[in-house]
Structure formats: structure tokens, C-alpha cells
Design an enzyme around this catalytic site. Structure first.
Site, PDB file in Angstrom:
ATOM      1  N   HIS A 109       0.849  -1.189   0.000  1.00 39.58           N
ATOM      2  CA  HIS A 109       0.000   0.000   0.000  1.00 39.58           C
ATOM      3  C   HIS A 109       0.884   1.238   0.000  1.00 39.58           C
ATOM      4  CE1 HIS A 109       1.054  -0.636   4.216  1.00 39.58           C
ATOM      5  NE2 HIS A 109       0.856   0.669   4.403  1.00 39.58           N
ATOM      6  N   ASP A 111       1.021   5.113   1.889  1.00 45.62           N
ATOM      7  CA  ASP A 111       0.415   5.753   3.056  1.00 45.62           C
ATOM      8  C   ASP A 111      -0.584   6.843   2.665  1.00 45.62           C
ATOM      9  OD1 ASP A 111       1.631   4.203   4.976  1.00 45.62           O
ATOM     10  OD2 ASP A 111       3.381   5.510   5.145  1.00 45.62           O
ATOM     11  N   HIS A 256       4.726  -0.078   0.154  1.00 51.71           N
ATOM     12  CA  HIS A 256       5.368  -0.902   1.176  1.00 51.71           C
ATOM     13  C   HIS A 256       4.376  -1.929   1.720  1.00 51.71           C
ATOM     14  CE1 HIS A 256       3.714   2.587   3.268  1.00 51.71           C
ATOM     15  NE2 HIS A 256       3.605   1.832   4.352  1.00 51.71           N
ATOM     16  N   ARG A 271       7.344   6.526  14.445  1.00 50.04           N
ATOM     17  CA  ARG A 271       7.006   6.921  13.071  1.00 50.04           C
ATOM     18  C   ARG A 271       6.702   8.407  12.977  1.00 50.04           C
ATOM     19  NH1 ARG A 271       2.200   7.194   9.827  1.00 50.04           N
ATOM     20  NH2 ARG A 271       2.214   5.822   8.007  1.00 50.04           N
TER      21      ARG A 271
HETATM   22  C1  SIN Z   1       3.453   1.205   7.863  1.00 48.25           C
HETATM   23  O1  SIN Z   1       2.796   0.720   6.945  1.00 48.25           O
HETATM   24  O2  SIN Z   1       3.516   2.426   8.029  1.00 48.25           O
HETATM   25  C2  SIN Z   1       4.163   0.301   8.841  1.00 48.25           C
HETATM   26  C3  SIN Z   1       5.118  -0.640   8.216  1.00 48.25           C
HETATM   27  C4  SIN Z   1       5.674  -1.637   9.194  1.00 48.25           C
HETATM   28  O3  SIN Z   1       5.109  -1.844  10.270  1.00 48.25           O
HETATM   29  O4  SIN Z   1       6.684  -2.264   8.858  1.00 48.25           O
END
Ligand code: SIN
Length: 280
Positions: A109, A111, A256, A271
Site C-alpha cells: 500500500h 500511506d 510498502h 514513526r
Molecule cells: C506502515 O505501513 O507504516 C508500517 C510498516 C511496518 O510496520 O513495517
């Protein structure tokens, strides 16, 4: 490998198509302009940058993020010191996760593609990681677009994909029915990166449900073709986390995903998002 003449850092590609590790820097330092711009250039060139062995406090991470642009403040259910900080974690206190996206696998996906202004980038800092699994995979959407057959490129040139996400839903492995709570936005399927000017494929298996103006029967085979194409292993870098890793990805030209991991093990990443890149 590229060692910069005016700085101490070295940029080492991690795969032929995506990702570079930067070595020779301490991200807590107030980096001079040349060093910082070498990092930014590596980010634009490789779409994902990794710096290992860092000791970043919350303020350090915010300060670093602010060098890239404006920090995003939306979607922060936690009360970190800074409104832009949040945790991705499966750790629970009083039965409730202390972070977002707690458990298990996630499909590819991008973000916040379901919002009008998705962030330019996302930065994760590894604090606690499972002994195995919970890897983050990144796929290069410039390469995915560039390698599509010319007739498919022509077909998708003016299309718009509709992306959905239900903040109250559990749909991180596969799509569920569209809920009335779902947030939704449509974006061009072919996205031109505002800084590099390159075209990137902007759809993803987890959140792109529809193509504007097409019936589900028309859209489904086209979307499946694009999903299968963009997730091919030769477009992907798989990051195996260690504590102290800083990973920054360009949300405008990558997707990702995450591999599964044991619920018995703790995973804690800090994050931030770069809502809008500002080039000094
Ligand atoms: C995310 O999608 O922002 C998190 C990715 C992860 O937990 O590796």
C-alpha cells in the site's frame, strides 16, 4: 557505491532497483547543508534510504524530519511529546495497543492514498524488533511504471484510481467490503513525482478498490494486472529490522508491505510522516 567528496557519507545501493544504505553519519548531529542535501539526493535517487546504528530520541527524529519538510500531524491517536510522533507497535497496555498497525502481515500500500494530500514520505525508527519476521518490503513504482507494456501505459495514462481505508476496520491483509466509515479519495493512476519529474504507478492491492468511470467488471482485471506487475520481487527491497535503524521512504514513488511475525514478540517502531517536502 558513491562516496561524496564534500561530506563523510557513503551511499551504498541495497538492490539494483530500490533502496540505499547511508553510512558514515550520526543523524543526531546538526548536519551541514552539503551533507543533508547528499542524503536528500540519495532519497530521491533510491526512493528508500536506510541508516543503521542510530540513537535517535523523539526530538532528534522530529528535527531530522523537519529538514525534509513539514511534519504531518493527522492520524495521531497517541500522545507522544510532539503531535507528529506516533508508534507502530503490537505492545499492549491494559489490553490496548500502544501504537497503530499492531499485528501481522500487511499487503502492499501507499500511506494515506485515500486522502487528498498523501504524505511525501514516512520515517520509521526501530526500537524493539522481533527476532524474525515483521520485515518491511518496499517496491519501486517508477520501475513498475517504466516496465509496463506501452499499450498498458497508454491505457492508464488518464485514469484515476479510487482508494479506500476504514480507520475502524481490520483490512490490512486483504480488502473487505467498503464500509460507510471508509475514507476515500481518487488520484491519477500515473503519478508524476513533483521533484524528480518521473512517472510512478499509483495504485495498490490493499486500498485501490475502483477506477473512476469503469464498472467493477472492467476495472478488476486491469487492477489485478497492475497489482501483479508492481509487486514482482525484482522491484522490491526487503528490510530486516534491527534496533537503531532509521528508514525513510518516498511515498510518492514506492509501495510498502510487511511480513508476518509472532504475536509473542514485541515490535516497536517510532514513526513520523513528511507531509510536504520543502527543498531548501
Ligand atoms: C506502515 O505501513 O507504516 C508500517 C510498516 C511496518 O510496520 O513495517
Amino acid at each position: 557505491m558513491d562516496t561524496h567528496r564534500d561530506t563523510r557519507l557513503t551511499v551504498k545501493p541495497l538492490t539494483p532497483t530500490i533502496g540505499a544504505e547511508i553510512v558514515g553519519i550520526d543523524l543526531r548531529e546538526n548536519l551541514d547543508h552539503a551533507t543533508f542535501e547528499a542524503i536528500r539526493t540519495a532519497w530521491h535517487d533510491h526512493a528508500v534510504i536506510v541508516v543503521r546504528g542510530q540513537e535517535l530520541g523523539e526530538d532528534d527524529q522530529i528535527r531530522l524530519g523537519e529538514r525534509f519538510g513539514e511534519i504531518g500531524h493527522i492520524f495521531n491517536p497517541h500522545k507522544g511529546k510532539h503531535p507528529g510522533l506516533m508508534f507502530v507497535s503490537n505492545i499492549r497496555e491494559d489490553g490496548k495497543p500502544i501504537g497503530v498497525l499492531p499485528d501481522g502481515e500487511m499487503q502492499f500500500h501507499s500511506d494515506q492514498c485515500y486522502t487528498e494530500f498523501p504524505p511525501a514520505g514516512t520515517m520509521l525508527y526501530g526500537i524493539e524488533v522481533p527476532s524474525t519476521g515483521g520485515d518491511t518490503l518496499f517496491a519501486n513504482m517508477y520501475a513498475a511504471y517504466d516496465t509496463l507494456p506501452a499499450d498498458v501505459q497508454a491505457r492508464i495514462e488518464t485514469l484515476r484510481g479510487v482508494h479506500y481505508y476504514d480507520p475502524l476496520g481490520e483490512y490490512i491483509v486483504q480488502k473487505g467490503p467498503i464500509s460507510p466509515n471508509a475514507m476515500r479519495w481518487a488520484h491519477p493512476v500515473v503519478h508524476r513525482h513533483p521533484i524528480t519529474g518521473r512517472k510512478a504507478l499509483y495504485v495498490n492491492r490493499l486500498m485501490t478498490y475502483e477506477i473512476e468511470g469503469m464498472t467493477a467488471d472492467e476495472a478488476e482485471p486491469l487492477l489485478n494486472l497492475l497489482f501483479d506487475h508492481q509487486e514482482q520481487p525484482h522491484f522490491v527491497y526487503q528490510h530486516v529490522w534491527r534496533p537503531g535503524d532509521v528508514v525513510l521512504w518516498d511515498n510518492r514513488c514506492t509501495l510498502h508491505a510487511r511480513t508476518d511475525f509472532s504475536t509473542e514478540e514485541r515490535r516497536l517502531l517510532r514513526r513520523i510522516t513528511i507531509q510536504r517536502e520543502i527543498v531548501a
